[in-house]
Design an enzyme around this catalytic site. Structure first.
Site, PDB file in Angstrom:
ATOM      1  N   GLU A   1      19.011  -7.069  25.380  1.00  0.00           N
ATOM      2  CA  GLU A   1      19.615  -8.031  24.448  1.00  0.00           C
ATOM      3  C   GLU A   1      19.262  -7.728  22.993  1.00  0.00           C
ATOM      4  O   GLU A   1      20.105  -7.807  22.102  1.00  0.00           O
ATOM      5  CB  GLU A   1      19.176  -9.461  24.797  1.00  0.00           C
ATOM      6  CG  GLU A   1      19.736 -10.008  26.100  1.00  0.00           C
ATOM      7  CD  GLU A   1      18.970  -9.526  27.330  1.00  0.00           C
ATOM      8  OE1 GLU A   1      17.897  -8.881  27.176  1.00  0.00           O
ATOM      9  OE2 GLU A   1      19.436  -9.792  28.461  1.00  0.00           O
TER      10      GLU A   1
ATOM     11  N   HIS B   1       0.846  -1.185   0.000  1.00  0.00           N
ATOM     12  CA  HIS B   1       0.000   0.000   0.000  1.00  0.00           C
ATOM     13  C   HIS B   1       0.883   1.237   0.000  1.00  0.00           C
ATOM     14  O   HIS B   1       1.875   1.283   0.717  1.00  0.00           O
ATOM     15  CB  HIS B   1      -0.919   0.022   1.227  1.00  0.00           C
ATOM     16  CG  HIS B   1      -1.866   1.173   1.202  1.00  0.00           C
ATOM     17  ND1 HIS B   1      -1.520   2.419   1.676  1.00  0.00           N
ATOM     18  CD2 HIS B   1      -3.128   1.277   0.723  1.00  0.00           C
ATOM     19  CE1 HIS B   1      -2.540   3.242   1.493  1.00  0.00           C
ATOM     20  NE2 HIS B   1      -3.525   2.585   0.918  1.00  0.00           N
TER      21      HIS B   1
ATOM     22  N   HIS C   1      -4.436   0.518   4.410  1.00  0.00           N
ATOM     23  CA  HIS C   1      -3.293  -0.355   4.614  1.00  0.00           C
ATOM     24  C   HIS C   1      -3.529  -1.678   3.928  1.00  0.00           C
ATOM     25  O   HIS C   1      -4.659  -2.103   3.793  1.00  0.00           O
ATOM     26  CB  HIS C   1      -3.100  -0.609   6.115  1.00  0.00           C
ATOM     27  CG  HIS C   1      -1.689  -0.364   6.536  1.00  0.00           C
ATOM     28  ND1 HIS C   1      -0.625  -1.015   5.959  1.00  0.00           N
ATOM     29  CD2 HIS C   1      -1.172   0.471   7.451  1.00  0.00           C
ATOM     30  CE1 HIS C   1       0.495  -0.599   6.532  1.00  0.00           C
ATOM     31  NE2 HIS C   1       0.184   0.310   7.436  1.00  0.00           N
TER      32      HIS C   1
HETATM   33  C1  LIG Z   1       7.992  -6.824  13.894  1.00  0.00           C
HETATM   34  C2  LIG Z   1       6.883  -6.613  12.913  1.00  0.00           C
HETATM   35  N1  LIG Z   1       5.619  -6.899  13.260  1.00  0.00           N
HETATM   36  C3  LIG Z   1       4.619  -6.755  12.389  1.00  0.00           C
HETATM   37  C4  LIG Z   1       4.861  -6.316  11.117  1.00  0.00           C
HETATM   38  C5  LIG Z   1       3.734  -6.191  10.117  1.00  0.00           C
HETATM   39  N2  LIG Z   1       3.476  -4.766   9.827  1.00  0.00           N
HETATM   40  C6  LIG Z   1       3.911  -4.167   8.713  1.00  0.00           C
HETATM   41  S1  LIG Z   1       3.466  -2.548   8.623  1.00  0.00           S
HETATM   42  C7  LIG Z   1       2.660  -2.643  10.086  1.00  0.00           C
HETATM   43  C8  LIG Z   1       1.979  -1.436  10.654  1.00  0.00           C
HETATM   44  C9  LIG Z   1       2.978  -0.440  10.995  1.00  0.00           C
HETATM   45  O1  LIG Z   1       2.390   0.707  11.450  1.00  0.00           O
HETATM   46  P1  LIG Z   1       3.234   2.032  11.345  1.00  0.00           P
HETATM   47  O2  LIG Z   1       4.601   1.789  11.811  1.00  0.00           O
HETATM   48  O3  LIG Z   1       2.473   3.095  12.000  1.00  0.00           O
HETATM   49  O4  LIG Z   1       3.355   2.282   9.803  1.00  0.00           O
HETATM   50  P2  LIG Z   1       2.154   2.805   8.872  1.00  0.00           P
HETATM   51  O5  LIG Z   1       1.042   1.857   9.019  1.00  0.00           O
HETATM   52  O6  LIG Z   1       1.794   4.133   9.360  1.00  0.00           O
HETATM   53  O7  LIG Z   1       2.743   2.781   7.535  1.00  0.00           O
HETATM   54  C10 LIG Z   1       2.733  -3.919  10.611  1.00  0.00           C
HETATM   55  C11 LIG Z   1       2.112  -4.330  11.878  1.00  0.00           C
HETATM   56  C12 LIG Z   1       6.199  -6.031  10.784  1.00  0.00           C
HETATM   57  N3  LIG Z   1       6.546  -5.614   9.578  1.00  0.00           N
HETATM   58  N4  LIG Z   1       7.174  -6.164  11.703  1.00  0.00           N
END
Ligand SMILES: Cc1ncc(C[n+]2csc(CCOP(=O)(O)OP(=O)(O)O)c2C)c(N)n1
Ligand SMILES: [Mg+2]
Length: 691
Positions: free
Chosen positions: A436, A32, A280
């Site tokens: 860690e 996205h 998203h």
């Molecule tokens: C450790 C980890 N957990 C889950 C994900 C899956 N994930 C990708 S983007 C996202 C949301 C991230 O939110 P944000 O940092 O606010 O970015 P935005 O949605 O605003 O682009 C998640 C949970 C990931 N990439 N890494």
């Protein structure tokens, strides 16, 4: 008029980043563009006006680093790399010269072979300073980069010679703020007063599952204030003036790290999908793409458009500034090399991941001793002997440095601390605190800059750090991990501290070299082997308890470790009935079992197998010479998960390992309880022989 043209070009460039991201994601039909769109002005302003980076010299050691911690917004970074005209320079992937990211790469985003993979991959795409995607890793890694910058500056800068003064920027969203590893790293960065570090929090209030207020209502500003950071706010990501003021405020801060909280709207420019859960996970779709392009002033019928003037605009600002800065630096460094040739030679070695001549001349050799010493002790002595000759070896442990024996105590090793009574930034002993995961991300960051960095804790706690350990390997980084308290033989701390599945899980990481030396001399040999590595991480697995130091006049030399496994003691005449294979503390057990079996006229060969990965990489003739296929009676012994040992034991062999958690009791009781005794090994040998 000039200013107006300038503003227009800025807007055009920002919208080019947005539309390239939209088109790439639409074509890949995956991902996205929302974050790339909302954070485009934030990243653009940084690159265009502040980042000191010469696109023609992407590996310039004093360049500013930019880490996209929100790796899922990779198209933002690829667009910037493309528009900035960064040149490809990744020898390991045979790509040198030409564009690091071509328009074709962007058009094949997420396709095999494209320099634009789903998430940024260091070493694959020039300009990607660190592999990101697992949230929190990028920001934590940036702390290691900033620490490396401070150390380099304090160590090598001289009056009139600011050879190292680079800044480190990391951009992340709510995810990076929520992840524990980010918090650990932020806490340490605050303690260390890393004024060369700037995090940018893209505060769009959205995560995958929707509005961030369903999970994340803390006051981030207060938290970072409490960590000792300089906290700045930008009220709108689209206000380039406010952004520039914040970056300038960061540059003017010299006593703490800075976080800039930038308020933004996910999917800015996409009329239909602001702040919604739909913002998203999926591309915009053709209709939304059209409407967005119209909104941004782009032709909705065209794709992958870079309007005239945009590349030029990057060249005249970011490119020119970077080129000037580097040219100035090169001439400064040439003068520096005349006046400070030793230091300059060291810096050259750091750049090449080389080692100084004679780095290994003081590696100790340990006299035979049936009582022996723990391999953690031998490790500490060897590490110090080498580090005294390689000034850019730095490291420490997550608050167990005295116990894992990683404290550097050669003269002038010193402590890495902000100025004060405790030390300064030129010290070599890093105190990670009980963090860690951040430790391992920080080690990655320091290694990315070129330092020889190590991290250490008890093997059991690798579980806490696995996300970063995995990335060490994914990035081909020559990180040194020193894990002690290697097995149930640590005894009385009990099952919470006794590793079972940790070693096999480290071995399961592609590229990771796991070495469990059997005695002090194998430990020294392990260092000899791993220090020159340039492209893979190592896990040294060390014992807490003393292990006998073998009498090598009667047994094979410890240099056999370099082949991963070797015949330590052969059966008389070289025709064994049974092969006993052990690692670490269990090798001496195998030797004792061999003596027991000899009493019954059973001839046993003992193989020390400190590193399965290395042994597997030997040619067939060597492997056959150590483990002849005709000898099917075999026993493997390792006080850990048995997974993987059947390969060496073979279908008729016996695997002695741990099938349960451990036990809190004195070492001898634990060994007997779980059957790690010479008698049991001998019994297993008889079983393998069908006796
Ligand atoms: C450790 C980890 N957990 C889950 C994900 C899956 N994930 C990708 S983007 C996202 C949301 C991230 O939110 P944000 O940092 O606010 O970015 P935005 O949605 O605003 O682009 C998640 C949970 C990931 N990439 N890494
Ligand atoms: Mg967000």
């Amino acid at each position: 008029m000039m200013q107006q043209t300038q503003d227009k070009l800025d807007e055009l460039a920002i919208n080019t980043i947005r539309t390239l991201s939209i088109d790439a994601i639409q074509k890949a039909n995956s991902g996205h563009p929302g974050t790339a769109m909302d954070a485009a002005p934030t990243a653009y302003t940084l690159w265009q006006q502040f980042l000191r980076y010469d696109p023609k010299a992407p590996h310039w050691i004093n360049r500013d680093r930019f880490v996209l911690s929100a790796g899922h917004a990779s198209m933002l970074l690829y667009s910037l790399i493309h528009l900035a005209g960064i040149e490809a320079d990744e020898s390991s992937y045979h790509k040198k010269g030409g564009e690091a990211v071509s328009l074709k790469d962007i058009e094949s985003f997420r396709e095999e072979g494209s320099r634009c993979p789903g998430h940024p991959e260091h070493g694959w795409t020039t300009g990607v300073e660190s592999t990101t995607g697992p949230l929190g890793q990028g920001v934590a890694t940036s702390v290691g980069m900033a620490m490396a910058g401070k150390w380099l500056g304090e160590t090598y800068n001289k009056p009139d010679f600011d050879i190292f003064d680079f800044n480190v920027y990391a951009l992340g969203g709510e995810g990076c703020m929520m992840e524990g590893v980010g918090s650990e790293a932020a806490s340490l960065a605050g303690h260390l007063k890393l004024s060369n570090l700037c995090w940018i929090f893209d505060n769009n209030n959205v995560t995958i599952d929707g509005h961030a207020n369903i999970t994340f209502t803390e006051d981030v500003a207060k938290r970072f204030d409490a960590y000792g950071w300089n906290v700045l706010r930008v009220s709108s990501a689209n206000d380039l003036g406010e952004l520039a003021a914040a970056y300038n405020a960061f540059l003017a801060t010299d006593d703490k790290p800075t976080i800039i909280i930038v308020h933004s709207h996910i999917g800015y420019g996409s009329p239909g999908k602001h702040d919604t859960t739909a913002a998203h996970g999926e591309p915009l779709g053709p209709d939304e793409v059209r409407r967005t392009k119209e909104f941004l002033g782009f032709d909705p019928d065209k794709v992958f458009v870079v309007p005239d003037g945009v590349r030029q605009h990057f060249t005249t600002h970011m490119g020119q500034r970077g080129a000037d800065a580097r040219a100035k630096w090169e001439s400064l460094f040439a003068d520096y090399a005349k006046k400070h040739s030793d230091e300059a030679a060291q810096i050259d070695l750091i750049r090449d991941r080389g080692l100084p001549k004679g780095w290994d001349s003081d590696i100790p050799s340990f006299a035979p001793d049936p009582k022996g010493i723990a391999t953690r002790e031998a490790s500490g002595k060897t590490l110090n002997a080498i580090a005294a000759k390689v000034p850019w070896i730095l490291g420490g442990a997550a608050d167990v440095a005295g116990s894992t024996k990683v404290i550097l105590d050669y003269p002038d090793a010193d402590e890495f601390q902000p100025y004060g009574q405790l030390g300064d930034y030129s010290g070599h002993n890093l105190r990670y605190g009980i963090r860690e995961h951040a430790m391992c991300a920080i080690v990655n960051g320091m290694t990315l800059v070129g330092l020889k960095a190590y991290g250490s804790t008890y093997l059991i706690f690798t579980d806490y750090a696995r996300g970063a350990i995995r990335l060490s390997s994914l990035m081909d980084l020559p990180v040194l991990y020193i894990w002690s308290h290697d097995s149930i033989s640590l005894g009385q701390d009990g099952p919470t501290h006794q590793p079972i599945e940790q070693m096999v899980s480290l071995r399961a990481i592609p590229g990771m070299m796991v070495i469990r030396p059997a005695d002090a001399n194998e430990t020294a040999e392990a260092y000899r082997l791993v220090m020159p590595l340039t492209d893979r991480p190592v896990s040294l697995i060390l014992s807490r308890q003393p292990l006998p130091i073998f009498d090598r006049s009667k047994l094979a030399p410890a240099s056999g470790l370099a082949k991963g496994a070797y015949v330590l003691a052969d059966a008389d005449g070289g025709k064994p009935d049974v092969i006993l294979i052990g690692t670490g503390s269990e090798v001496s057990l195998c030797l004792e079992a061999r003596d027991l079996l000899a009493k019954d006229k059973i001839k046993a060969r003992v193989v020390s197998m400190p590193c399965r990965e290395l042994f597997d990489a030997q040619d067939e003739a060597y492997r056959e010479s150590v483990l002849p296929s005709a000898i099917t009676a075999r026993v493997t012994v390792e006080e850990a998960s048995p997974i993987g040992w059947d390969r060496y034991a073979g279908p008729k062999g016996v695997v002695l390992g741990m099938h349960t958690f451990g036990l809190s009791a004195p070492l001898k009781v634990v060994s007997e309880h779980f059957g790690f005794t010479p008698e049991r090994v001998a019994a297993a040998a008889r079983m393998a022989l069908g006796l």
